[in-house]
Design an enzyme around this catalytic site. Structure first.
Site, PDB file in Angstrom:
ATOM      1  N   LYS A 131       7.086  -4.533 -10.235  1.00  0.00           N
ATOM      2  CA  LYS A 131       6.911  -4.108 -11.655  1.00  0.00           C
ATOM      3  C   LYS A 131       6.541  -2.636 -11.767  1.00  0.00           C
ATOM      4  CE  LYS A 131       4.688  -7.422 -13.530  1.00  0.00           C
ATOM      5  NZ  LYS A 131       3.421  -8.134 -14.201  1.00  0.00           N
ATOM      6  N   HIS A 141       0.734  -1.159  -0.087  1.00  0.00           N
ATOM      7  CA  HIS A 141       0.257   0.007  -0.018  1.00  0.00           C
ATOM      8  C   HIS A 141       0.804   1.233  -0.036  1.00  0.00           C
ATOM      9  CE1 HIS A 141      -2.940  -2.860   1.845  1.00  0.00           C
ATOM     10  NE2 HIS A 141      -3.417  -2.816   0.857  1.00  0.00           N
ATOM     11  N   HIS A 142       2.206   1.192  -0.355  1.00  0.00           N
ATOM     12  CA  HIS A 142       2.910   2.297  -0.265  1.00  0.00           C
ATOM     13  C   HIS A 142       2.431   3.306  -1.558  1.00  0.00           C
ATOM     14  CE1 HIS A 142       4.797   0.472  -3.845  1.00  0.00           C
ATOM     15  NE2 HIS A 142       5.277   1.370  -4.064  1.00  0.00           N
ATOM     16  N   LYS A 153      -2.940  -8.968  -6.634  1.00  0.00           N
ATOM     17  CA  LYS A 153      -3.379  -9.796  -7.861  1.00  0.00           C
ATOM     18  C   LYS A 153      -4.684 -10.712  -7.129  1.00  0.00           C
ATOM     19  CE  LYS A 153      -1.387 -11.505 -11.666  1.00  0.00           C
ATOM     20  NZ  LYS A 153      -0.469 -10.627 -12.396  1.00  0.00           N
ATOM     21  N   LYS A 157      -2.750  -2.370  -7.686  1.00  0.00           N
ATOM     22  CA  LYS A 157      -3.085  -2.679  -8.903  1.00  0.00           C
ATOM     23  C   LYS A 157      -2.632  -4.219  -9.362  1.00  0.00           C
ATOM     24  CE  LYS A 157      -4.648  -1.298 -13.090  1.00  0.00           C
ATOM     25  NZ  LYS A 157      -5.332  -2.468 -13.093  1.00  0.00           N
TER      26      LYS A 157
END
Ligand code: GLU
Length: 486
Positions: A109, A79-80, A121, A85
């Site tokens: 990534k 959550h940085h 994910k 996503k």
């Protein structure tokens, strides 16, 4: 499941190598290998590595005349940066460890290609081929409502996308479920990416991962010194290429290489592999598969005895574009490619990496090479928040300016510009032009950044480690700026 102090195995080629006991552990091992080259304290590194939130769900869905209990996951690794996503995968192999590993890879990534998201994910443990479209829609809608109930989806929270076994159709079901349960949310379209263009998608998203793999490898291939070390000439043209997996990513990767003059000598699918040293046209192969149900017996090509034999053929570039762990300690010694471009997530294990390094094979890692998908997802999300199509505002203005410039050039030189060039220069940018140029720039910049880290430290052994160093430093920086609660 084994504990993290795992057995070690001995490889004659490289001495003792710690064997990963799971996919997530494998990702942790890559992380640890790179963390040694960074300055962050242990606590920060532990926080970067950890999976922040794991949501495991079970829900009932009526399939035919019986009730089936569906197992599904959504993992938010970091959550940085928000939103989180990452794609959603439909496969019988889905399990918590796999989703955690894939979510972690998303975090790294995104950091590497400067896409300002945390990694996530999702996965549903089903074989989508066994369900009707109606049943898949029911499963997808129920999964989405489970995510909504726990606040695990939203344009500022967590934004899913396609992955293995899902595509535009599933994304439009997710969108529709979200919008009907959250009516009136102004930025609601941004709750998922990879949507059809008619429903807020962006042009170029479908082919983005394959296009990104092509741009990334083309850039890698352009560096003379690196190619010399591999005994290769720079450039894409004439290179022999093998692609494993002919899904969305594999097909588009093969197509872009084919169009750039590379020779696709072998295509590998789950049920067959075909080989033709004179080269295969991916469009013809896909057409043949549509007609016959398989690539097997494609005219003019040899169908290999075992499809995995294709991975071990001699070639310049091998591109695994399907699932994880296809090259491991067992088959790595037999790989004959000079370069491996990881289009899939996690196709090589840590042990395979070590063996290939000894064989002087250049591994171009997934953690940036397949980032084209999420990069264009980022463009789609921005489009949804802006509520305007790319190019809509400036296209005509740019075209008019270019026309004026051409007029001046012709006047000053006294020479007319030919029609072909006039059409190219006068044209103002469409959405697809802007998306592709943003993607191209992102991939080129990422290769340059990673090469710089790789070559600036003599002990960094490979590109993957350099890519992880880049990710860890950027995420560490974000944590340093956020501050840690006392
Ligand atoms: N599933 C893709 C990946 O693994 C895309 C993720 C996204 O677009 O959010 O990178």
């Amino acid at each position: 499941m084994l504990t993290s102090d795992q057995v070690t195995t001995n490889h004659p080629a490289q001495g003792p190598v710690k064997k990963p006991y799971s996919f997530f552990h494998n990702v942790e091992m890559w992380f640890d290998k790179a963390a040694r080259f960074t300055k962050w304290e242990k606590g920060i590194l532990e926080q970067i590595k950890a999976c922040n939130a794991v949501y495991r769900m079970r829900f009932p869905v009526k399939i035919g005349d019986h009730i089936e209990v569906i197992e599904a996951y959504r993992v938010q690794h970091s959550h940085h940066k928000l939103p989180c996503k990452g794609g959603i995968r439909y496969s019988e192999e889905v399990n918590q460890d796999e989703v955690m590993a894939l979510a972690a890879l998303m975090t790294y990534k995104c950091a590497i290609v400067n896409v300002p998201f945390g990694g996530a994910k999702g996965g549903i443990r089903i074989n989508p081929k066994k369900y009707s479209v109606y049943e898949l829609e029911k499963i997808t809608r129920r999964y989405t409502s489970e995510l909504i109930k726990k606040n695990f989806i939203g344009p500022g929270i967590d934004v899913p996308a396609p992955d293995y076994g899902t595509g535009e159709r599933e994304m439009s079901w997710i969108l529709d479920t979200y919008l009907s349960l959250k009516p009136g949310e102004l930025d609601g379209l941004g709750c998922v990416t990879g949507k059809p263009v008619s429903q807020g998608g962006v042009r170029g998203r479908k082919e983005a991962t394959g296009r990104g793999v092509f741009y990334g490898l083309r850039e890698v291939l352009s560096h003379k010194e690196d190619m010399k070390r591999l005994g290769l000439e720079p450039g894409v043209e004439g290179k022999t290429v093998i692609v494993q997996g002919l899904g969305n990513v594999g097909y588009h990767t093969a197509k872009f290489f084919y169009e750039a003059g590379a020779k696709i000598i072998c295509l590998i699918e789950w049920d067959a592999a075909i080989y033709n040293p004179r080269g295969l046209n991916p469009d013809e192969v896909v057409k043949f598969r549509e007609e016959t149900g398989s690539i097997k017996n494609f005219p003019g090509a040899q169908t290999l005895r075992r499809n995995t034999d294709g991975l071990e053929l001699e070639c310049d570039i091998l591109i695994p574009a399907a699932l994880e762990n296809v090259i491991d300690a067992e088959n790595a010694p037999r790989i004959k490619a000079r370069i491996i471009g990881e289009a899939a997530n996690g196709p090589l294990t840590v042990e395979a990496d070590e063996i290939l390094l000894k064989k002087n094979v250049l591994v171009v890692p997934d953690v940036f090479l397949n980032a084209g998908g999420v990069t264009v997802s980022y463009f789609e999300w921005l489009k949804n928040l802006q509520h305007v199509r790319y190019g809509r505002i400036e296209k005509r203005f740019t075209a008019n300016m270019n026309h004026l410039i051409l007029e001046q050039i012709e006047k000053n030189t006294g020479k007319p510009v030919d029609d072909a060039h006039r059409r190219l220069i006068e044209h103002g940018p469409d959405e697809i032009d802007l998306v592709n140029s943003g993607l191209e720039e992102t991939m080129i910049e990422a290769v340059q950044e990673i090469r710089e880290i790789w070559h600036s430290h003599k002990d960094i052994p490979d590109m993957r480690t350099a890519a992880f160093v880049s990710a860890i430093n950027k995420i560490g920086e974000a944590y340093a700026q956020l501050g840690i609660f006392p």
